[in-house]
Design a protein around this motif. Structure first.
Motif, PDB file in Angstrom:
ATOM      1  N   CYS A  19       0.871  -1.171   0.000  1.00  0.00           N
ATOM      2  CA  CYS A  19       0.000   0.000   0.000  1.00  0.00           C
ATOM      3  C   CYS A  19       0.910   1.224   0.000  1.00  0.00           C
ATOM      4  O   CYS A  19       1.667   1.435   0.941  1.00  0.00           O
ATOM      5  N   GLY A  20       0.873   1.977  -1.080  1.00  0.00           N
ATOM      6  CA  GLY A  20       1.766   3.125  -1.152  1.00  0.00           C
ATOM      7  C   GLY A  20       1.527   3.929  -2.403  1.00  0.00           C
ATOM      8  O   GLY A  20       0.552   3.741  -3.109  1.00  0.00           O
ATOM      9  N   SER A  21       2.470   4.785  -2.675  1.00  0.00           N
ATOM     10  CA  SER A  21       2.308   5.702  -3.800  1.00  0.00           C
ATOM     11  C   SER A  21       2.836   5.099  -5.095  1.00  0.00           C
ATOM     12  O   SER A  21       3.735   4.262  -5.093  1.00  0.00           O
ATOM     13  N   ASN A  22       2.242   5.513  -6.180  1.00  0.00           N
ATOM     14  CA  ASN A  22       2.739   5.199  -7.518  1.00  0.00           C
ATOM     15  C   ASN A  22       3.381   6.468  -8.044  1.00  0.00           C
ATOM     16  O   ASN A  22       2.875   7.553  -7.815  1.00  0.00           O
ATOM     17  N   VAL A  23       4.461   6.322  -8.746  1.00  0.00           N
ATOM     18  CA  VAL A  23       5.086   7.487  -9.353  1.00  0.00           C
ATOM     19  C   VAL A  23       5.470   7.160 -10.787  1.00  0.00           C
ATOM     20  O   VAL A  23       5.560   5.996 -11.169  1.00  0.00           O
ATOM     21  N   VAL A  24       5.666   8.185 -11.574  1.00  0.00           N
ATOM     22  CA  VAL A  24       6.187   8.033 -12.928  1.00  0.00           C
ATOM     23  C   VAL A  24       7.483   8.819 -12.989  1.00  0.00           C
ATOM     24  O   VAL A  24       7.495  10.026 -12.756  1.00  0.00           O
ATOM     25  N   ASP A  25       8.575   8.107 -13.224  1.00  0.00           N
ATOM     26  CA  ASP A  25       9.870   8.767 -13.384  1.00  0.00           C
ATOM     27  C   ASP A  25       9.973   9.240 -14.825  1.00  0.00           C
ATOM     28  O   ASP A  25       9.717   8.478 -15.751  1.00  0.00           O
ATOM     29  N   ALA A  64      12.746  12.046 -22.729  1.00  0.00           N
ATOM     30  CA  ALA A  64      13.448  10.918 -23.356  1.00  0.00           C
ATOM     31  C   ALA A  64      12.779   9.588 -23.017  1.00  0.00           C
ATOM     32  O   ALA A  64      12.927   8.621 -23.740  1.00  0.00           O
ATOM     33  N   GLY A  65      12.058   9.530 -21.913  1.00  0.00           N
ATOM     34  CA  GLY A  65      11.397   8.280 -21.546  1.00  0.00           C
ATOM     35  C   GLY A  65      10.713   8.392 -20.206  1.00  0.00           C
ATOM     36  O   GLY A  65      10.967   9.315 -19.434  1.00  0.00           O
ATOM     37  N   THR A  66       9.805   7.455 -19.941  1.00  0.00           N
ATOM     38  CA  THR A  66       9.111   7.392 -18.660  1.00  0.00           C
ATOM     39  C   THR A  66       9.110   5.949 -18.171  1.00  0.00           C
ATOM     40  O   THR A  66       9.088   5.013 -18.976  1.00  0.00           O
ATOM     41  N   VAL A  67       9.135   5.797 -16.853  1.00  0.00           N
ATOM     42  CA  VAL A  67       9.099   4.478 -16.230  1.00  0.00           C
ATOM     43  C   VAL A  67       8.179   4.563 -15.022  1.00  0.00           C
ATOM     44  O   VAL A  67       8.306   5.469 -14.205  1.00  0.00           O
ATOM     45  N   LEU A  69       5.950  -0.094  -5.400  1.00  0.00           N
ATOM     46  CA  LEU A  69       5.830  -0.872  -6.632  1.00  0.00           C
ATOM     47  C   LEU A  69       7.131  -1.593  -6.969  1.00  0.00           C
ATOM     48  O   LEU A  69       7.123  -2.751  -7.398  1.00  0.00           O
ATOM     49  N   ASN A  70       8.261  -0.949  -6.746  1.00  0.00           N
ATOM     50  CA  ASN A  70       9.551  -1.590  -7.007  1.00  0.00           C
ATOM     51  C   ASN A  70       9.767  -2.805  -6.105  1.00  0.00           C
ATOM     52  O   ASN A  70      10.211  -3.861  -6.554  1.00  0.00           O
ATOM     53  N   HIS A  71       9.437  -2.684  -4.821  1.00  0.00           N
ATOM     54  CA  HIS A  71       9.595  -3.819  -3.914  1.00  0.00           C
ATOM     55  C   HIS A  71       8.653  -4.961  -4.280  1.00  0.00           C
ATOM     56  O   HIS A  71       9.037  -6.138  -4.215  1.00  0.00           O
ATOM     57  N   GLY A 110      -1.483   8.455 -15.400  1.00  0.00           N
ATOM     58  CA  GLY A 110      -2.314   7.424 -14.773  1.00  0.00           C
ATOM     59  C   GLY A 110      -2.767   6.367 -15.750  1.00  0.00           C
ATOM     60  O   GLY A 110      -3.218   5.296 -15.357  1.00  0.00           O
ATOM     61  N   LYS A 111      -2.644   6.645 -17.039  1.00  0.00           N
ATOM     62  CA  LYS A 111      -3.079   5.695 -18.061  1.00  0.00           C
ATOM     63  C   LYS A 111      -1.927   4.904 -18.653  1.00  0.00           C
ATOM     64  O   LYS A 111      -2.102   4.187 -19.619  1.00  0.00           O
ATOM     65  N   LEU A 112      -0.706   5.034 -18.096  1.00  0.00           N
ATOM     66  CA  LEU A 112       0.431   4.278 -18.601  1.00  0.00           C
ATOM     67  C   LEU A 112       0.252   2.803 -18.384  1.00  0.00           C
ATOM     68  O   LEU A 112      -0.265   2.335 -17.451  1.00  0.00           O
TER      69      LEU A 112
END
Length: 86
Positions: free
Chosen positions: A19-25, A50-53, A59-61, A84-86
């Motif tokens: 349970c946590g935040s989502n981010v887009v780098d 140049a790009g997004t991830v 989410l990484n864990h 949010g639509k990625l």
């Protein structure tokens, strides 16, 4: 205590719920790394991003736990903007 194979097969599988935040780098290419107190310039002014991830600590864990075979789930809010639509 040793469980019988039949009982072990029926045992619930542990699940990992994050349970946590989502981010887009968002990544940008620059001409050179700017020094402290100076301005930097994008390498290509017509293609700034140049790009997004998709990521974030939670989410990484969960991705690593899933790669190791653990069933995982994510509980989080998601926006309906472009990211949010990625």
């Amino acid at each position: 205590v040793m469980l019988s194979r039949a009982r072990a097969a029926r045992a619930p599988v542990p699940r990992i719920v994050g349970c946590g935040s989502n981010v887009v780098d968002v990544f940008f290419r620059v001409r050179a790394m700017p020094m402290a107190g100076t301005k930097g310039y994008f390498q290509n002014p017509t293609q700034v991003v140049a790009g997004t991830v998709v990521g974030g600590v939670t989410l990484n864990h969960l991705a690593w736990a899933s790669a190791l075979g653990a069933p995982t789930a994510l509980l989080a809010l998601q926006g309906n903007d472009g990211n949010g639509k990625l």
